[in-house]
Design a protein around this motif. Sequence first.
Motif, PDB file in Angstrom:
ATOM      1  N   VAL A  86       0.861  -1.181   0.000  1.00 34.71           N
ATOM      2  CA  VAL A  86       0.000   0.000   0.000  1.00 34.71           C
ATOM      3  C   VAL A  86       0.897   1.229   0.000  1.00 34.71           C
ATOM      4  CG1 VAL A  86      -1.783   1.304   1.209  1.00 34.71           C
ATOM      5  CG2 VAL A  86      -1.881  -1.192   1.164  1.00 34.71           C
ATOM      6  N   LEU A  87       0.793   2.028  -1.065  1.00 39.39           N
ATOM      7  CA  LEU A  87       1.538   3.277  -1.180  1.00 39.39           C
ATOM      8  C   LEU A  87       0.666   4.395  -0.628  1.00 39.39           C
ATOM      9  CD1 LEU A  87       2.983   2.816  -4.784  1.00 39.39           C
ATOM     10  CD2 LEU A  87       4.055   2.232  -2.597  1.00 39.39           C
ATOM     11  N   LEU A  88       1.172   5.066   0.398  1.00 40.14           N
ATOM     12  CA  LEU A  88       0.386   6.035   1.144  1.00 40.14           C
ATOM     13  C   LEU A  88       0.838   7.462   0.867  1.00 40.14           C
ATOM     14  CD1 LEU A  88       0.808   4.116   4.483  1.00 40.14           C
ATOM     15  CD2 LEU A  88      -1.371   4.345   3.313  1.00 40.14           C
ATOM     16  N   PRO A  89      -0.113   8.391   0.762  1.00 41.91           N
ATOM     17  CA  PRO A  89       0.285   9.790   0.770  1.00 41.91           C
ATOM     18  C   PRO A  89       0.658  10.207   2.189  1.00 41.91           C
ATOM     19  CG  PRO A  89      -2.093   9.616   0.781  1.00 41.91           C
ATOM     20  CD  PRO A  89      -1.565   8.213   0.679  1.00 41.91           C
ATOM     21  N   GLY A  90       1.350  11.293   2.300  1.00 43.21           N
ATOM     22  CA  GLY A  90       1.718  11.812   3.616  1.00 43.21           C
ATOM     23  C   GLY A  90       2.425  13.138   3.456  1.00 43.21           C
ATOM     24  N   LEU A  91       2.733  13.742   4.581  1.00 47.85           N
ATOM     25  CA  LEU A  91       3.490  14.994   4.577  1.00 47.85           C
ATOM     26  C   LEU A  91       4.877  14.820   5.162  1.00 47.85           C
ATOM     27  CD1 LEU A  91       0.722  17.531   5.639  1.00 47.85           C
ATOM     28  CD2 LEU A  91       1.795  17.303   3.397  1.00 47.85           C
ATOM     29  N   ALA A  92       5.055  13.795   5.993  1.00 46.21           N
ATOM     30  CA  ALA A  92       6.361  13.554   6.603  1.00 46.21           C
ATOM     31  C   ALA A  92       6.351  12.185   7.248  1.00 46.21           C
ATOM     32  CB  ALA A  92       6.698  14.628   7.638  1.00 46.21           C
ATOM     33  N   VAL A  93       7.541  11.714   7.592  1.00 41.92           N
ATOM     34  CA  VAL A  93       7.705  10.493   8.365  1.00 41.92           C
ATOM     35  C   VAL A  93       8.929  10.687   9.247  1.00 41.92           C
ATOM     36  CG1 VAL A  93       9.213   9.280   6.719  1.00 41.92           C
ATOM     37  CG2 VAL A  93       7.698   7.948   8.194  1.00 41.92           C
ATOM     38  N   ASP A  94       8.919  10.050  10.421  1.00 37.68           N
ATOM     39  CA  ASP A  94      10.113  10.176  11.270  1.00 37.68           C
ATOM     40  C   ASP A  94      10.961   8.917  11.191  1.00 37.68           C
ATOM     41  OD1 ASP A  94       9.103   8.253  13.039  1.00 37.68           O
ATOM     42  OD2 ASP A  94       8.597   9.695  14.607  1.00 37.68           O
ATOM     43  N   ARG A  95      12.049   8.920  11.928  1.00 36.50           N
ATOM     44  CA  ARG A  95      13.031   7.835  11.813  1.00 36.50           C
ATOM     45  C   ARG A  95      12.529   6.509  12.376  1.00 36.50           C
ATOM     46  NH1 ARG A  95      16.558   9.640   7.989  1.00 36.50           N
ATOM     47  NH2 ARG A  95      17.031  11.834   8.367  1.00 36.50           N
ATOM     48  N   THR A  96      11.376   6.519  13.034  1.00 39.75           N
ATOM     49  CA  THR A  96      10.781   5.272  13.520  1.00 39.75           C
ATOM     50  C   THR A  96       9.671   4.776  12.596  1.00 39.75           C
ATOM     51  OG1 THR A  96       9.018   6.252  14.874  1.00 39.75           O
ATOM     52  CG2 THR A  96      11.222   6.090  15.872  1.00 39.75           C
ATOM     53  N   GLY A  97       9.378   5.530  11.526  1.00 36.22           N
ATOM     54  CA  GLY A  97       8.320   5.141  10.611  1.00 36.22           C
ATOM     55  C   GLY A  97       6.975   5.762  10.912  1.00 36.22           C
ATOM     56  N   LEU A  98       6.906   6.690  11.868  1.00 33.55           N
ATOM     57  CA  LEU A  98       5.642   7.345  12.188  1.00 33.55           C
ATOM     58  C   LEU A  98       5.293   8.340  11.089  1.00 33.55           C
ATOM     59  CD1 LEU A  98       3.500   7.396  14.454  1.00 33.55           C
ATOM     60  CD2 LEU A  98       4.697   9.383  15.376  1.00 33.55           C
ATOM     61  N   ARG A  99       4.143   8.141  10.465  1.00 28.70           N
ATOM     62  CA  ARG A  99       3.710   8.957   9.326  1.00 28.70           C
ATOM     63  C   ARG A  99       2.833  10.108   9.766  1.00 28.70           C
ATOM     64  NH1 ARG A  99      -1.298   8.363   7.325  1.00 28.70           N
ATOM     65  NH2 ARG A  99      -1.803   9.353   5.315  1.00 28.70           N
ATOM     66  N   LEU A 100       3.075  11.274   9.187  1.00 26.23           N
ATOM     67  CA  LEU A 100       2.208  12.427   9.373  1.00 26.23           C
ATOM     68  C   LEU A 100       1.366  12.588   8.114  1.00 26.23           C
ATOM     69  CD1 LEU A 100       1.415  14.991  11.043  1.00 26.23           C
ATOM     70  CD2 LEU A 100       3.135  16.217   9.696  1.00 26.23           C
ATOM     71  N   GLY A 101       0.054  12.382   8.242  1.00 23.88           N
ATOM     72  CA  GLY A 101      -0.847  12.562   7.118  1.00 23.88           C
ATOM     73  C   GLY A 101      -1.381  13.980   7.054  1.00 23.88           C
ATOM     74  N   ARG A 102      -2.351  14.192   6.174  1.00 25.32           N
ATOM     75  CA  ARG A 102      -2.908  15.531   5.999  1.00 25.32           C
ATOM     76  C   ARG A 102      -4.041  15.820   6.966  1.00 25.32           C
ATOM     77  NH1 ARG A 102      -2.541  17.750  -0.081  1.00 25.32           N
ATOM     78  NH2 ARG A 102      -3.365  19.522   1.078  1.00 25.32           N
ATOM     79  N   GLY A 103      -4.483  14.829   7.720  1.00 20.63           N
ATOM     80  CA  GLY A 103      -5.474  15.082   8.759  1.00 20.63           C
ATOM     81  C   GLY A 103      -6.906  14.812   8.362  1.00 20.63           C
ATOM     82  N   GLY A 104      -7.130  14.300   7.142  1.00 17.80           N
ATOM     83  CA  GLY A 104      -8.498  14.038   6.718  1.00 17.80           C
ATOM     84  C   GLY A 104      -9.095  12.765   7.294  1.00 17.80           C
ATOM     85  N   GLY A 105      -8.260  11.828   7.693  1.00 18.43           N
ATOM     86  CA  GLY A 105      -8.733  10.605   8.326  1.00 18.43           C
ATOM     87  C   GLY A 105      -8.995   9.444   7.396  1.00 18.43           C
ATOM     88  N   SER A 106      -8.981   9.669   6.068  1.00 13.83           N
ATOM     89  CA  SER A 106      -9.298   8.575   5.143  1.00 13.83           C
ATOM     90  C   SER A 106      -8.299   7.434   5.275  1.00 13.83           C
ATOM     91  CB  SER A 106      -9.302   9.088   3.702  1.00 13.83           C
ATOM     92  OG  SER A 106     -10.318  10.052   3.496  1.00 13.83           O
ATOM     93  N   TYR A 107      -7.026   7.761   5.326  1.00 17.91           N
ATOM     94  CA  TYR A 107      -6.016   6.703   5.396  1.00 17.91           C
ATOM     95  C   TYR A 107      -5.855   6.144   6.801  1.00 17.91           C
ATOM     96  CZ  TYR A 107      -4.767   6.735   0.521  1.00 17.91           C
ATOM     97  OH  TYR A 107      -4.810   6.571  -0.840  1.00 17.91           O
ATOM     98  N   ASP A 108      -6.301   6.856   7.817  1.00 14.30           N
ATOM     99  CA  ASP A 108      -6.366   6.253   9.148  1.00 14.30           C
ATOM    100  C   ASP A 108      -7.319   5.068   9.117  1.00 14.30           C
ATOM    101  OD1 ASP A 108      -4.582   8.052  10.334  1.00 14.30           O
ATOM    102  OD2 ASP A 108      -6.170   9.473  10.822  1.00 14.30           O
ATOM    103  N   ARG A 109      -8.418   5.202   8.395  1.00 11.87           N
ATOM    104  CA  ARG A 109      -9.375   4.097   8.274  1.00 11.87           C
ATOM    105  C   ARG A 109      -8.764   2.943   7.474  1.00 11.87           C
ATOM    106  NH1 ARG A 109     -15.351   6.713   7.120  1.00 11.87           N
ATOM    107  NH2 ARG A 109     -15.032   8.705   8.186  1.00 11.87           N
ATOM    108  N   VAL A 110      -8.046   3.289   6.417  1.00  9.20           N
ATOM    109  CA  VAL A 110      -7.387   2.249   5.615  1.00  9.20           C
ATOM    110  C   VAL A 110      -6.400   1.467   6.463  1.00  9.20           C
ATOM    111  CG1 VAL A 110      -5.788   1.845   3.700  1.00  9.20           C
ATOM    112  CG2 VAL A 110      -7.705   3.438   3.417  1.00  9.20           C
ATOM    113  N   LEU A 111      -5.580   2.177   7.232  1.00 11.18           N
ATOM    114  CA  LEU A 111      -4.568   1.509   8.054  1.00 11.18           C
ATOM    115  C   LEU A 111      -5.211   0.663   9.144  1.00 11.18           C
ATOM    116  CD1 LEU A 111      -1.980   4.426   8.276  1.00 11.18           C
ATOM    117  CD2 LEU A 111      -1.767   2.313   6.965  1.00 11.18           C
TER     118      LEU A 111
END
Length: 212
Positions: free
Chosen positions: A139-164
């Motif tokens: 699954v290729l995800l959109p995002g705005l950033a990621v940290d060195r542990t793999g924590l993804r920052l999304g755009r805040g809409g919640g659509s991909y939170d549901r996918v995950l």
Amino acid sequence: MSGEHEEKRRLRRDLLEVRRALPADVVAARGAALARRVRELDELRTAPAEGTAGAAGAEGAAPTVAAYVSIGGEPDTRALIEALRAAGVRVLLPVLLPDNDLDWAVYEGPERLVPAGWGLREPDGPRLTPEAVTGADVVLLPGLAVDRTGLRLGRGGGSYDRVLARLERSGRRTALVVLLYDDEVLDAVPAEPHDRRVHAAVTPSGVHRFRH
């Protein structure tokens, strides 16, 4: 508003401002580089060589990849999804539902993409249900950033939170990969309890793996 939420809001604003300032030719060039880098993912090595669409590769059947059509200043995915399709990969693209959840449909070429709400473009083929994403190998995800542990920052809409969350409930070992620019791999991003980590980030310069 929690401190973490406010920190996310500020970081999103700053990152989006940088993206909006990118010239169109830079976005396109980085998108072409991103397409090459995604093919370096180990999870895609079962894909057959270009020109053998639909055939099984030497190492097994071609994988299914859930991707998305980029908009605005996002890393350009148009070359990427077309390269995957040309290589025989089954590509699923999201279809936004009225409640902001995501249905899915098979990508069958740029001429089969139609305008949708919020500037999105979606496949015009049959809808496969929101659960279809659980059949994807990557699954290729959109995002705005990621940290060195793999924590993804999304755009805040919640659509991909549901996918995950749906993928987590499925119990499948799906590879989660966020697509970003090089300067969006950060030391840390603010986290909230519902946030989930990804396995890798792909940027124009390469593949970044995370252990967690």
